[in-house]
Design a protein around this motif. Structure first.
Motif, PDB file in Angstrom:
ATOM      1  N   GLU A   9       6.512 -12.647 -25.247  1.00 29.34           N
ATOM      2  CA  GLU A   9       5.220 -12.970 -25.113  1.00 29.34           C
ATOM      3  C   GLU A   9       4.442 -13.324 -24.129  1.00 29.34           C
ATOM      4  OE1 GLU A   9       7.196 -16.198 -26.792  1.00 29.34           O
ATOM      5  OE2 GLU A   9       7.129 -16.615 -28.950  1.00 29.34           O
ATOM      6  N   GLY A  10       4.964 -12.206 -22.804  1.00 27.57           N
ATOM      7  CA  GLY A  10       4.051 -12.438 -21.795  1.00 27.57           C
ATOM      8  C   GLY A  10       4.469 -12.725 -20.778  1.00 27.57           C
ATOM      9  N   VAL A  11       5.233 -13.601 -20.605  1.00 26.54           N
ATOM     10  CA  VAL A  11       5.948 -14.448 -19.436  1.00 26.54           C
ATOM     11  C   VAL A  11       6.908 -13.640 -18.747  1.00 26.54           C
ATOM     12  CG1 VAL A  11       5.893 -16.391 -18.126  1.00 26.54           C
ATOM     13  CG2 VAL A  11       4.160 -16.156 -19.960  1.00 26.54           C
ATOM     14  N   CYS A  12       7.553 -12.950 -17.756  1.00 21.43           N
ATOM     15  CA  CYS A  12       8.841 -12.136 -17.809  1.00 21.43           C
ATOM     16  C   CYS A  12       9.811 -13.704 -17.025  1.00 21.43           C
ATOM     17  CB  CYS A  12       8.764 -11.560 -15.836  1.00 21.43           C
ATOM     18  SG  CYS A  12       8.460 -12.238 -15.324  1.00 21.43           S
ATOM     19  N   ALA A  13      11.296 -13.561 -16.920  1.00 23.10           N
ATOM     20  CA  ALA A  13      11.951 -14.422 -16.759  1.00 23.10           C
ATOM     21  C   ALA A  13      11.599 -15.352 -15.569  1.00 23.10           C
ATOM     22  CB  ALA A  13      13.572 -14.454 -16.807  1.00 23.10           C
ATOM     23  N   SER A  14      11.799 -14.015 -14.439  1.00 21.46           N
ATOM     24  CA  SER A  14      10.858 -14.841 -13.238  1.00 21.46           C
ATOM     25  C   SER A  14      10.120 -16.294 -13.329  1.00 21.46           C
ATOM     26  CB  SER A  14      11.190 -14.491 -12.336  1.00 21.46           C
ATOM     27  OG  SER A  14      10.898 -14.576 -11.157  1.00 21.46           O
ATOM     28  N   CYS A  15       8.974 -15.529 -13.822  1.00 22.97           N
ATOM     29  CA  CYS A  15       7.611 -16.644 -13.818  1.00 22.97           C
ATOM     30  C   CYS A  15       8.016 -17.455 -14.454  1.00 22.97           C
ATOM     31  CB  CYS A  15       6.552 -15.747 -13.945  1.00 22.97           C
ATOM     32  SG  CYS A  15       5.941 -14.681 -13.134  1.00 22.97           S
ATOM     33  N   TRP A  16       8.386 -17.561 -16.115  1.00 26.15           N
ATOM     34  CA  TRP A  16       8.735 -18.760 -17.360  1.00 26.15           C
ATOM     35  C   TRP A  16       9.434 -19.798 -16.004  1.00 26.15           C
ATOM     36  CZ3 TRP A  16      13.015 -20.949 -18.501  1.00 26.15           C
ATOM     37  CH2 TRP A  16      13.105 -21.830 -19.433  1.00 26.15           C
ATOM     38  N   ALA A  17      10.747 -19.000 -15.396  1.00 18.13           N
ATOM     39  CA  ALA A  17      11.456 -20.023 -14.810  1.00 18.13           C
ATOM     40  C   ALA A  17      10.450 -20.647 -13.111  1.00 18.13           C
ATOM     41  CB  ALA A  17      13.175 -19.680 -13.358  1.00 18.13           C
ATOM     42  N   LYS A  18       9.062 -20.311 -12.678  1.00 20.17           N
ATOM     43  CA  LYS A  18       8.701 -20.884 -12.448  1.00 20.17           C
ATOM     44  C   LYS A  18       7.896 -22.399 -13.205  1.00 20.17           C
ATOM     45  CE  LYS A  18       8.150 -16.749  -9.057  1.00 20.17           C
ATOM     46  NZ  LYS A  18       7.377 -15.895  -9.031  1.00 20.17           N
ATOM     47  N   LEU A  19       7.644 -22.215 -14.171  1.00 16.42           N
ATOM     48  CA  LEU A  19       6.816 -23.227 -15.002  1.00 16.42           C
ATOM     49  C   LEU A  19       7.662 -24.373 -14.645  1.00 16.42           C
ATOM     50  CD1 LEU A  19       5.775 -21.321 -18.397  1.00 16.42           C
ATOM     51  CD2 LEU A  19       4.453 -22.281 -16.273  1.00 16.42           C
ATOM     52  N   SER A  20       7.005 -25.243 -14.391  1.00 15.63           N
ATOM     53  CA  SER A  20       6.561 -26.811 -14.173  1.00 15.63           C
ATOM     54  C   SER A  20       6.865 -27.741 -15.697  1.00 15.63           C
ATOM     55  CB  SER A  20       6.328 -27.732 -13.021  1.00 15.63           C
ATOM     56  OG  SER A  20       6.792 -28.560 -12.692  1.00 15.63           O
ATOM     57  N   PHE A  21       7.771 -27.551 -16.251  1.00 15.36           N
ATOM     58  CA  PHE A  21       8.253 -28.571 -17.692  1.00 15.36           C
ATOM     59  C   PHE A  21       7.776 -29.805 -17.552  1.00 15.36           C
ATOM     60  CE2 PHE A  21       8.941 -24.403 -19.000  1.00 15.36           C
ATOM     61  CZ  PHE A  21       7.771 -23.971 -19.676  1.00 15.36           C
ATOM     62  N   ILE A  22       7.114 -30.844 -18.149  1.00 19.09           N
ATOM     63  CA  ILE A  22       6.901 -32.133 -18.114  1.00 19.09           C
ATOM     64  C   ILE A  22       8.258 -32.439 -18.902  1.00 19.09           C
ATOM     65  CG2 ILE A  22       5.744 -34.245 -18.263  1.00 19.09           C
ATOM     66  CD1 ILE A  22       3.398 -32.164 -17.180  1.00 19.09           C
ATOM     67  N   ALA A  23       8.522 -33.943 -17.620  1.00 20.50           N
ATOM     68  CA  ALA A  23       9.896 -34.254 -18.757  1.00 20.50           C
ATOM     69  C   ALA A  23      10.540 -35.436 -18.892  1.00 20.50           C
ATOM     70  CB  ALA A  23      11.043 -33.428 -18.568  1.00 20.50           C
ATOM     71  N   PRO A  24      10.488 -36.900 -19.351  1.00 18.77           N
ATOM     72  CA  PRO A  24      11.126 -37.938 -18.622  1.00 18.77           C
ATOM     73  C   PRO A  24      11.150 -38.140 -17.495  1.00 18.77           C
ATOM     74  CG  PRO A  24      11.550 -37.958 -21.158  1.00 18.77           C
ATOM     75  CD  PRO A  24      11.002 -36.421 -20.411  1.00 18.77           C
ATOM     76  N   PRO A  25      10.893 -38.833 -16.491  1.00 20.12           N
ATOM     77  CA  PRO A  25      10.664 -40.392 -16.890  1.00 20.12           C
ATOM     78  C   PRO A  25       8.801 -39.955 -16.189  1.00 20.12           C
ATOM     79  CG  PRO A  25      11.464 -39.869 -14.580  1.00 20.12           C
ATOM     80  CD  PRO A  25      11.419 -38.572 -15.168  1.00 20.12           C
TER      81      PRO A  25
ATOM     82  N   LEU B 132      -0.280 -42.207 -19.787  1.00 18.06           N
ATOM     83  CA  LEU B 132      -0.904 -40.800 -19.514  1.00 18.06           C
ATOM     84  C   LEU B 132      -0.794 -39.634 -19.407  1.00 18.06           C
ATOM     85  CD1 LEU B 132      -3.383 -41.651 -16.417  1.00 18.06           C
ATOM     86  CD2 LEU B 132      -3.232 -41.595 -18.714  1.00 18.06           C
ATOM     87  N   GLY B 133       1.476 -39.322 -19.759  1.00 21.68           N
ATOM     88  CA  GLY B 133       2.080 -38.471 -19.370  1.00 21.68           C
ATOM     89  C   GLY B 133       2.106 -38.029 -18.305  1.00 21.68           C
ATOM     90  N   ILE B 134       2.249 -39.205 -17.126  1.00 29.53           N
ATOM     91  CA  ILE B 134       2.054 -38.531 -15.733  1.00 29.53           C
ATOM     92  C   ILE B 134       3.204 -38.446 -15.155  1.00 29.53           C
ATOM     93  CG2 ILE B 134       1.094 -38.683 -13.242  1.00 29.53           C
ATOM     94  CD1 ILE B 134      -1.386 -39.551 -14.262  1.00 29.53           C
ATOM     95  N   PRO B 135       4.067 -37.199 -14.850  1.00 28.66           N
ATOM     96  CA  PRO B 135       4.941 -37.398 -14.008  1.00 28.66           C
ATOM     97  C   PRO B 135       5.443 -38.118 -12.902  1.00 28.66           C
ATOM     98  CG  PRO B 135       4.351 -35.740 -13.741  1.00 28.66           C
ATOM     99  CD  PRO B 135       3.401 -36.168 -14.845  1.00 28.66           C
ATOM    100  N   PHE B 136       6.804 -39.021 -13.139  1.00 30.68           N
ATOM    101  CA  PHE B 136       7.275 -39.958 -12.444  1.00 30.68           C
ATOM    102  C   PHE B 136       7.906 -39.446 -11.227  1.00 30.68           C
ATOM    103  CE2 PHE B 136       6.114 -43.890 -15.257  1.00 30.68           C
ATOM    104  CZ  PHE B 136       5.651 -44.187 -14.487  1.00 30.68           C
ATOM    105  N   VAL B 137       8.207 -39.457  -9.899  1.00 29.30           N
ATOM    106  CA  VAL B 137       8.932 -38.778  -8.961  1.00 29.30           C
ATOM    107  C   VAL B 137      10.189 -39.730  -9.166  1.00 29.30           C
ATOM    108  CG1 VAL B 137       7.592 -38.152  -7.304  1.00 29.30           C
ATOM    109  CG2 VAL B 137       8.709 -40.396  -7.180  1.00 29.30           C
TER     110      VAL B 137
END
Length: 269
Positions: A52-68, A73-78
């Motif tokens: 689908e156009g994204v290699c495993a290395s770049c997929w791993a660099k995506l910062s998926f948003i998860a709780p908390p 607003l869905g803004i991630p907390f530290v």
């Protein structure tokens, strides 16, 4: 004669099946030949990639948003501040929409994906991006009645040939069964691109730019709406769209995007 008719239908059915099989085999052969001649490259790093156009290395660099994250607003907390605590931004500047969710932070790889989908005709990226959005917005989608993509003005739609938000909405529709009403909300006046504008300038730029079509008001009235877009930056566009939908008597408006800009300095209070 009566025996001949079923036999004729049987022969015709077999011939159609054989023809369809040949067509399928030819299409598969053509796709394989094209893949060999023009292998798919990762949209971010340009390395060959299978899928689908994204290699495993770049997929791993995506910062998926998860709780908390901020429930509004869905803004991630530290760190996890506990249930139902809002971000400072949600308290200081609450939007017209009820909740916002995003699949990933708007970082370098996410930006490349968004720009490729929006400006480079890479519609092949929409299925993966839409699936990630459906996963991030499962809570909202479970309560939704209709999906509304953020519309383009017809002039910009003519030049781009398609609406990237609409492409993402159709993927989510297939994933969840929540229907898309793509013509219900319209951009009734052209606006300049939001890139480079301040927060106040962004809000002024889109003020009054959206309206629910009178003949499509039944798609909105009393419905729980999810607004679909590619990126949430200041939230000005989403807010203007939400206000138009609420004026048309939507029961509620939530926002679901692929990526959102996150200020790492924001914290819950």
């Amino acid at each position: 004669m009566e025996a001949e008719a079923p036999r004729s239908r049987s022969i015709s059915t077999h011939l159609r099946g054989a023809l369809n099989a040949c067509r399928g085999a030819l299409a598969l052969t053509s796709r394989l030949a094209l893949d060999i001649a023009l292998p798919t490259l990762c949209v971010a790093c340009r390395e060959p990639v299978d899928g689908e156009g994204v290699c495993a290395s770049c997929w791993a660099k995506l910062s998926f948003i998860a709780p908390p994250f901020c429930p509004r607003l869905g803004i991630p907390f530290v760190y996890d501040p506990g249930p139902d605590l809002l971000s400072m931004e949600a308290i200081a500047n609450p939007p017209a929409y009820a909740r916002a969710r995003a699949a990933v932070r708007y970082d370098d790889v996410a930006r490349t994906l968004v720009h490729a989908l929006k400006y480079q005709d890479r519609t092949d990226l929409a299925p993966a991006m839409g699936r990630w959005m459906a996963r991030a917005g499962h809570e909202l989608l479970g309560e939704a009645d209709v999906l509304i993509p953020v519309p383009l003005h017809w002039r910009r739609g003519w030049s781009r040939r398609y609406n990237q938000s609409g492409a993402l909405a159709r993927v989510i529709e297939r994933q969840t069964g929540v229907k898309v009403a793509s013509e219900a909300l319209r951009r009734v006046r052209p606006t300049q691109q939001q890139i480079g504008l301040s927060r106040s300038q962004r809000a002024s730029n889109v003020q009054g730019a959206f309206k629910v079509a009178a003949e499509r008001s039944a798609d909105i009235q009393g419905r729980r709406v999810i607004l679909i877009d590619d990126v949430l930056t200041s939230g000005a566009t989403a807010d203007a769209c939400a206000r138009a939908l609420l004026r048309a008597k939507a029961a509620s408006v939530d926002v679901l995007v692929f990526a959102r800009v996150v200020d790492s300095h924001k914290a819950p209070i």
